[in-house]
Design a protein around this motif. Structure first.
Motif, PDB file in Angstrom:
ATOM      1  N   THR A 106      17.302   5.647  44.960  1.00 48.68           N
ATOM      2  CA  THR A 106      17.110   6.498  46.156  1.00 48.68           C
ATOM      3  C   THR A 106      18.411   6.895  46.820  1.00 48.68           C
ATOM      4  N   GLY A 107      19.468   6.201  46.523  1.00 46.14           N
ATOM      5  CA  GLY A 107      20.740   6.501  47.168  1.00 46.14           C
ATOM      6  C   GLY A 107      20.861   5.908  48.561  1.00 46.14           C
ATOM      7  N   GLU A 108      19.913   5.124  48.971  1.00 47.86           N
ATOM      8  CA  GLU A 108      19.937   4.503  50.298  1.00 47.86           C
ATOM      9  C   GLU A 108      19.695   3.014  50.150  1.00 47.86           C
ATOM     10  N   PRO A 109      20.288   2.211  51.082  1.00 47.52           N
ATOM     11  CA  PRO A 109      20.041   0.769  51.020  1.00 47.52           C
ATOM     12  C   PRO A 109      18.583   0.470  51.325  1.00 47.52           C
ATOM     13  N   ILE A 110      18.104  -0.573  50.714  1.00 50.90           N
ATOM     14  CA  ILE A 110      16.715  -0.947  50.910  1.00 50.90           C
ATOM     15  C   ILE A 110      16.512  -1.521  52.319  1.00 50.90           C
ATOM     16  N   ASP A 111      15.373  -1.182  52.967  1.00 50.53           N
ATOM     17  CA  ASP A 111      15.055  -1.743  54.294  1.00 50.53           C
ATOM     18  C   ASP A 111      14.260  -3.019  54.137  1.00 50.53           C
ATOM     19  N   THR A 112      14.078  -3.711  55.237  1.00 54.58           N
ATOM     20  CA  THR A 112      13.435  -5.016  55.213  1.00 54.58           C
ATOM     21  C   THR A 112      11.979  -4.923  54.789  1.00 54.58           C
ATOM     22  N   ASP A 113      11.257  -3.912  55.266  1.00 59.32           N
ATOM     23  CA  ASP A 113       9.834  -3.797  54.926  1.00 59.32           C
ATOM     24  C   ASP A 113       9.641  -3.527  53.442  1.00 59.32           C
ATOM     25  N   THR A 114      10.492  -2.669  52.895  1.00 60.90           N
ATOM     26  CA  THR A 114      10.383  -2.385  51.450  1.00 60.90           C
ATOM     27  C   THR A 114      10.734  -3.615  50.630  1.00 60.90           C
ATOM     28  N   LEU A 115      11.764  -4.324  51.115  1.00 57.82           N
ATOM     29  CA  LEU A 115      12.157  -5.542  50.392  1.00 57.82           C
ATOM     30  C   LEU A 115      11.039  -6.574  50.426  1.00 57.82           C
ATOM     31  N   ARG A 116      10.394  -6.686  51.588  1.00 53.34           N
ATOM     32  CA  ARG A 116       9.303  -7.650  51.695  1.00 53.34           C
ATOM     33  C   ARG A 116       8.160  -7.265  50.790  1.00 53.34           C
ATOM     34  N   ALA A 117       7.863  -5.929  50.696  1.00 55.94           N
ATOM     35  CA  ALA A 117       6.768  -5.487  49.836  1.00 55.94           C
ATOM     36  C   ALA A 117       7.087  -5.721  48.360  1.00 55.94           C
ATOM     37  N   ARG A 118       8.369  -5.500  47.974  1.00 54.25           N
ATOM     38  CA  ARG A 118       8.741  -5.683  46.569  1.00 54.25           C
ATOM     39  C   ARG A 118       8.735  -7.159  46.173  1.00 54.25           C
ATOM     40  N   LEU A 119       9.145  -8.004  47.133  1.00 51.79           N
ATOM     41  CA  LEU A 119       9.234  -9.426  46.790  1.00 51.79           C
ATOM     42  C   LEU A 119       7.914 -10.139  47.047  1.00 51.79           C
ATOM     43  N   GLY A 120       7.051  -9.619  47.934  1.00 56.43           N
ATOM     44  CA  GLY A 120       5.796 -10.284  48.262  1.00 56.43           C
ATOM     45  C   GLY A 120       6.009 -11.567  49.041  1.00 56.43           C
ATOM     46  N   VAL A 121       6.962 -11.518  50.054  1.00 52.56           N
ATOM     47  CA  VAL A 121       7.277 -12.704  50.844  1.00 52.56           C
ATOM     48  C   VAL A 121       6.906 -12.410  52.300  1.00 52.56           C
ATOM     49  N   PRO A 122       6.811 -13.435  53.165  1.00 51.35           N
ATOM     50  CA  PRO A 122       6.534 -13.215  54.589  1.00 51.35           C
ATOM     51  C   PRO A 122       7.648 -12.430  55.259  1.00 51.35           C
ATOM     52  N   PRO A 123       7.343 -11.807  56.423  1.00 53.23           N
ATOM     53  CA  PRO A 123       8.362 -11.008  57.100  1.00 53.23           C
ATOM     54  C   PRO A 123       9.586 -11.826  57.498  1.00 53.23           C
ATOM     55  N   ALA A 124       9.363 -13.075  57.984  1.00 52.98           N
ATOM     56  CA  ALA A 124      10.514 -13.878  58.396  1.00 52.98           C
ATOM     57  C   ALA A 124      11.439 -14.169  57.223  1.00 52.98           C
ATOM     58  N   LEU A 125      10.837 -14.493  56.070  1.00 54.44           N
ATOM     59  CA  LEU A 125      11.656 -14.785  54.894  1.00 54.44           C
ATOM     60  C   LEU A 125      12.360 -13.537  54.410  1.00 54.44           C
ATOM     61  N   ALA A 126      11.665 -12.361  54.543  1.00 50.76           N
ATOM     62  CA  ALA A 126      12.299 -11.112  54.125  1.00 50.76           C
ATOM     63  C   ALA A 126      13.501 -10.809  54.999  1.00 50.76           C
ATOM     64  N   ARG A 127      13.397 -11.098  56.301  1.00 53.22           N
ATOM     65  CA  ARG A 127      14.548 -10.862  57.168  1.00 53.22           C
ATOM     66  C   ARG A 127      15.713 -11.779  56.806  1.00 53.22           C
ATOM     67  N   GLN A 128      15.409 -13.028  56.437  1.00 54.41           N
ATOM     68  CA  GLN A 128      16.466 -13.951  56.060  1.00 54.41           C
ATOM     69  C   GLN A 128      17.162 -13.477  54.777  1.00 54.41           C
ATOM     70  N   ILE A 129      16.367 -12.979  53.864  1.00 59.91           N
ATOM     71  CA  ILE A 129      16.959 -12.500  52.602  1.00 59.91           C
ATOM     72  C   ILE A 129      17.805 -11.265  52.865  1.00 59.91           C
ATOM     73  N   ALA A 130      17.272 -10.338  53.759  1.00 60.22           N
ATOM     74  CA  ALA A 130      18.039  -9.133  54.064  1.00 60.22           C
ATOM     75  C   ALA A 130      19.336  -9.468  54.754  1.00 60.22           C
ATOM     76  N   ALA A 131      19.321 -10.532  55.627  1.00 60.53           N
ATOM     77  CA  ALA A 131      20.548 -10.944  56.289  1.00 60.53           C
ATOM     78  C   ALA A 131      21.581 -11.443  55.282  1.00 60.53           C
ATOM     79  N   GLN A 132      21.134 -12.144  54.215  1.00 66.22           N
ATOM     80  CA  GLN A 132      22.079 -12.625  53.214  1.00 66.22           C
ATOM     81  C   GLN A 132      22.578 -11.534  52.307  1.00 66.22           C
ATOM     82  N   LEU A 133      21.765 -10.467  52.129  1.00 63.94           N
ATOM     83  CA  LEU A 133      22.190  -9.379  51.270  1.00 63.94           C
ATOM     84  C   LEU A 133      23.158  -8.444  51.981  1.00 63.94           C
ATOM     85  N   ALA A 134      23.157  -8.475  53.320  1.00 65.42           N
ATOM     86  CA  ALA A 134      23.989  -7.546  54.063  1.00 65.42           C
ATOM     87  C   ALA A 134      25.480  -7.872  53.856  1.00 65.42           C
TER      88      ALA A 134
END
Length: 213
Positions: free
Chosen positions: A185-213
């Motif tokens: 897509t040419g754009e960084p992935i957002d937290t909601d999309t990451l959570r949907a792709r990984l199938g994890v809870p929102p809190a865990l998705a935010r933690q993963i997004a924080a580590q990927l940043a």
């Protein structure tokens, strides 16, 4: 002082003489008109009292027209008796109209005396009217201050997942998903999309997004 006393004495003597003569003439006329005994003596008293009452009303300065009316009525009765007994009228043959007038005099004198005595005096102070005191109004009771509304209980915070609790393999897999999303897509992935792709809870998705940043 002596001159004033002499003047007063002369006036009093003159008044007594005039009153006595008028009194006698009225008595004689009343008796000749058929009023005998004490009735004949009451007529001059009635005429003189009406004269005095009318004169007092004139001296007061109020209801002058009424005062003059009854003063002239009593004066004409007194002067008429004086003239009638001076020889111009035969006392042994009193005309009928004079007998009627003498007989009706008590009612006339009573009416005049009543009107003179009970005419209100405009200068007399009016009776004081007591004004009722205003009733004391009770002071309003102090209303209690309104209690502050209860504060809403704080909502429980969403459980956070410590970064150390995120498995490294999950973080690595999320990095690959994020890289592939950015390449596509040419754009960084957002937290909601990451959570949907990984199938994890929102809190865990935010933690993963924080580590990927």
């Amino acid at each position: 002082m002596r001159r004033s006393l002499a003047r007063v004495d002369a006036v009093l003597v003159q008044a007594v003489i005039a009153g006595a003569l008028s009194f006698a003439h009225l008595h004689d006329l009343a008796e000749a008109a058929g009023q005998h005994g004490w009735k004949a003596w009451a007529y001059p008293v009635s005429v003189d009292l009406l004269l005095v009452a009318a004169w007092r009303r004139l001296r007061s300065g109020h209801a002058i027209a009424s005062g003059w009316c009854w003063f002239l009525t009593a004066l004409i009765a007194s002067l008429g008796a004086n003239v009638a007994t001076a020889g111009l009228l035969d006392l042994d043959a009193i005309p009928a109209w004079l007998r009627v007038l003498v007989a009706g005099w008590p009612a006339i004198a009573f009416l005049g005396g009543t009107l003179l005595a009970h005419t209100p005096d405009p200068t007399a102070p009016a009776p004081a009217v007591e004004t009722p005191e205003p009733a004391e109004t009770p002071e309003p009771a102090e209303e209690p201050a309104p209690e502050p509304p209860p504060r809403p209980a704080p909502s429980p915070a969403a459980p956070t997942v410590a970064p150390s609790a995120v498995p490294a393999a999950l973080v690595e897999h999320a990095r690959k998903v994020a890289t592939a999303h950015q390449d596509r897509t040419g754009e960084p992935i957002d937290t909601d999309t990451l959570r949907a792709r990984l199938g994890v809870p929102p809190a865990l998705a935010r933690q993963i997004a924080a580590q990927l940043a």
